[in-house]
Design a protein around this motif. Structure first.
Motif, PDB file in Angstrom:
ATOM      1  N   ILE A 144       0.841  -1.207   0.000  1.00  0.00           N
ATOM      2  CA  ILE A 144       0.000   0.000   0.000  1.00  0.00           C
ATOM      3  C   ILE A 144       0.873   1.253   0.000  1.00  0.00           C
ATOM      4  CG2 ILE A 144      -1.685   1.335   1.359  1.00  0.00           C
ATOM      5  CD1 ILE A 144      -2.888  -1.402   2.219  1.00  0.00           C
ATOM      6  N   PHE A 202      -2.196  -6.966  -6.866  1.00  0.00           N
ATOM      7  CA  PHE A 202      -1.649  -5.722  -6.338  1.00  0.00           C
ATOM      8  C   PHE A 202      -0.195  -5.544  -6.800  1.00  0.00           C
ATOM      9  CE2 PHE A 202      -1.946  -3.029  -2.176  1.00  0.00           C
ATOM     10  CZ  PHE A 202      -1.977  -1.894  -2.939  1.00  0.00           C
ATOM     11  N   ASN A 250       2.466   1.620  -3.577  1.00  0.00           N
ATOM     12  CA  ASN A 250       1.466   2.062  -4.542  1.00  0.00           C
ATOM     13  C   ASN A 250       1.085   3.518  -4.285  1.00  0.00           C
ATOM     14  OD1 ASN A 250      -0.588   1.479  -6.634  1.00  0.00           O
ATOM     15  ND2 ASN A 250      -1.995   1.844  -4.931  1.00  0.00           N
ATOM     16  N   ILE A 282      -9.944  -3.822  -2.472  1.00  0.00           N
ATOM     17  CA  ILE A 282      -8.498  -3.936  -2.260  1.00  0.00           C
ATOM     18  C   ILE A 282      -8.037  -5.163  -3.052  1.00  0.00           C
ATOM     19  CG2 ILE A 282      -6.654  -4.316  -0.556  1.00  0.00           C
ATOM     20  CD1 ILE A 282      -8.512  -2.994   1.522  1.00  0.00           C
TER      21      ILE A 282
END
Lengths: 104, 155
Positions: free
Chosen positions: B25, B102, B28, B96
């Motif tokens: 996170i 991700f 990103n 998410i």
């Protein structure tokens, strides 16, 4: 409140340079903000900018990069090529809407 | 504007779900803010970029007081899978992305992904064991060279 002059028009902006009032936005202002950020707007840029404005008008908030990548039809890779200093943040600034809030 | 951060180098050293997500996170988010970002995977953090393992990352249910489970219950067979499923469902609702998705997305943002040489040697892994988005396996010295002039975050 700070103000800035874009395309000959004085507009209220916040500390980060985002328009305070999205209704004061025009395509000429968008081009001027983009130029100040070192970006010459192409058709693909406009596609993202118009998408940002439409999303904001509908939902009251701009999309994050992840949402842009999934729904705007422009891939994450290309978004970063178009707006190297942060696609959601820069596109929102050029689109005259508030900076999108979201961690992902 | 005051001080701004131009570059971050994030180290992911743990192989649990809660050990991996925060670093992802942050990486990103750094790219979204226009910062340069590099991710460095070391020790069990390598599982996050391991071809066969990155789809099977689990929540640690033992030794994790934050789950508010009795220690004995956390060790029951299947508990880790159940908790992982539960969290993954909640994350999906919040849009998410899963860890593999991700990491692919972070690579697409232009962030660099690197494996730690000492850990790869220790676990007998080569670049072929790691996902294609990994740019290289590098030494700690090379990591510091790459991180020079920016912030280093250890997770």
């Amino acid at each position: 409140m700070p103000s800035a002059t874009f395309a000959g028009k004085v507009v209220a902006v916040n500390d980060e340079g985002f328009l305070e009032n999205p209704d004061e936005w025009s395509e000429e202002i968008a081009s001027a903000i983009a130029r100040a950020e070192g970006i010459e707007l192409t058709e693909q840029h406009w596609r993202v900018i118009k998408f940002m404005r439409a999303e904001y008008a509908e939902k009251g908030t701009g999309p994050t990069v992840r949402v842009l990548g999934k729904t705007s039809g422009v891939s994450i890779k290309e978004l970063y090529l178009l707006f190297p200093k942060g696609p959601a943040k820069l596109a929102a600034k050029i689109a005259g809407i508030p900076k999108p809030r979201g961690c992902i | 504007m005051g001080d701004t951060i131009e570059k971050v180098s994030i180290i992911i050293s743990k192989g649990s779900l809660e050990g991996i997500y925060p670093g992802l996170i942050m990486a990103n988010g750094a790219r979204a803010e226009g910062m340069e970002a590099n991710l460095f995977f070391t020790f069990f953090g390598l599982d996050a970029i391991h071809k066969k393992r990155h789809e099977h990352i689990k929540v640690a249910t033992v030794g994790n007081p934050g789950l508010h489970l009795a220690t004995m219950a956390g060790g029951l067979p299947g508990m880790s899978s159940v908790m992982t499923h539960y969290l993954e469902r909640k994350m999906e609702k919040l849009d998410i992305p899963s860890i593999p998705e991700f990491i692919e997305m972070i690579s697409d943002t232009g962030a660099g992904l690197y494996g730690c040489k000492a850990s790869c040697d220790l676990f007998e892994m080569t670049k072929d064991d790691l996902i294609d988005q990994v740019k290289d396996i590098i030494t700690v010295g090379e990591f510091y060279e790459m991180a020079a002039g920016g912030q280093i975050i250890f997770t």
